[in-house]
Design an enzyme around this catalytic site. Structure first.
Site, short mmCIF file in Angstrom:
data_model
loop_
_atom_site.label_atom_id
_atom_site.label_comp_id
_atom_site.label_asym_id
_atom_site.label_seq_id
_atom_site.Cartn_x
_atom_site.Cartn_y
_atom_site.Cartn_z
N ARG A 38 64.58 22.46 97.23
CA ARG A 38 63.24 22.07 96.80
C ARG A 38 62.27 21.85 97.95
O ARG A 38 61.11 21.50 97.73
CB ARG A 38 63.31 20.83 95.92
CG ARG A 38 63.95 21.12 94.57
CD ARG A 38 63.83 19.95 93.62
NE ARG A 38 63.45 18.73 94.31
CZ ARG A 38 63.97 17.54 94.10
NH1 ARG A 38 64.86 17.38 93.19
NH2 ARG A 38 63.58 16.49 94.78
N ASN A 39 62.72 22.04 99.19
CA ASN A 39 61.80 21.93 100.32
C ASN A 39 60.84 23.11 100.25
O ASN A 39 61.25 24.25 100.06
CB ASN A 39 62.57 21.93 101.64
CG ASN A 39 61.70 21.54 102.80
OD1 ASN A 39 60.72 22.20 103.10
ND2 ASN A 39 62.05 20.45 103.47
N ALA A 40 59.56 22.85 100.42
CA ALA A 40 58.53 23.89 100.27
C ALA A 40 58.34 24.76 101.51
O ALA A 40 57.57 25.72 101.48
CB ALA A 40 57.20 23.23 99.90
N THR A 139 56.80 19.25 104.11
CA THR A 139 57.29 20.18 103.11
C THR A 139 58.47 19.59 102.34
O THR A 139 58.98 20.22 101.42
CB THR A 139 57.73 21.51 103.76
OG1 THR A 139 58.76 21.26 104.72
CG2 THR A 139 56.55 22.21 104.41
#
Length: 162
Positions: A38-40, A139
């Site tokens: 889920r890190n952008a 992020t």
């Protein structure tokens, strides 16, 4: 627990250096920068440079290097329970004198989140004041204060604005 970061992703002709603080548990387990699903970070790199999550990790890192982008962390090692930057203690910075000596074309540093910014200000900025430094929103999935679109736009500005 003592946590040690990764070697940089960088070619000698890199012009932009993206700095995080220290990889989280998911990244360490995956042995990849920004390995939490889920890190952008990789989604943003996909939107900006075409180095998105649909590509294998090695291909993403190659694309960034081809674009003159290096990725590293401010910290070499620290003590941290869990993955939150707020839990970092006993931090040891990476060797930036050596890094910049081997990457003399770095002109811009983009800091990924608040902990990267504060550690950079403490350990790196006093020595390398001639760099253009831009802060970007974290992020991390733990930082959900702004929508993805706004986060991506702020990253694009930090990476490309003159």
């Amino acid at each position: 627990m003592i946590v040690q970061g990764f070697d940089p992703i960088a070619d000698s002709d890199a012009r932009i250096l993206i700095l995080g603080s220290m990889p989280g548990i998911a990244s360490l387990e995956a042995n990849q920068y920004y390995g939490h699903p889920r890190n952008a970070f990789w989604r943003i790199m996909g939107d900006v440079y075409g180095a998105g999550l649909k590509r294998p990790y090695a291909e993403r890192t190659t694309i960034l290097k081809e674009q003159g982008v290096a990725v590293w962390d401010v910290l070499k090692l620290c003590h941290r329970e869990g993955s939150l930057d707020s839990n970092i203690k006993d931090e040891v910075p990476n060797d930036f004198e050596r890094f910049f000596a081997h990457h003399p074309h770095i002109q811009r540093v983009v800091l990924n989140g608040g902990k990267a910014s504060s550690s950079f200000e403490r350990y790196v900025a006093p020595v390398f004041q001639e760099l253009v430094v831009r802060s970007a929103p974290s992020t991390s999935p733990a930082y959900a204060a702004i929508r993805y679109e706004a986060k991506c736009e702020r990253w694009r500005d930090a990476l490309t604005a003159v």
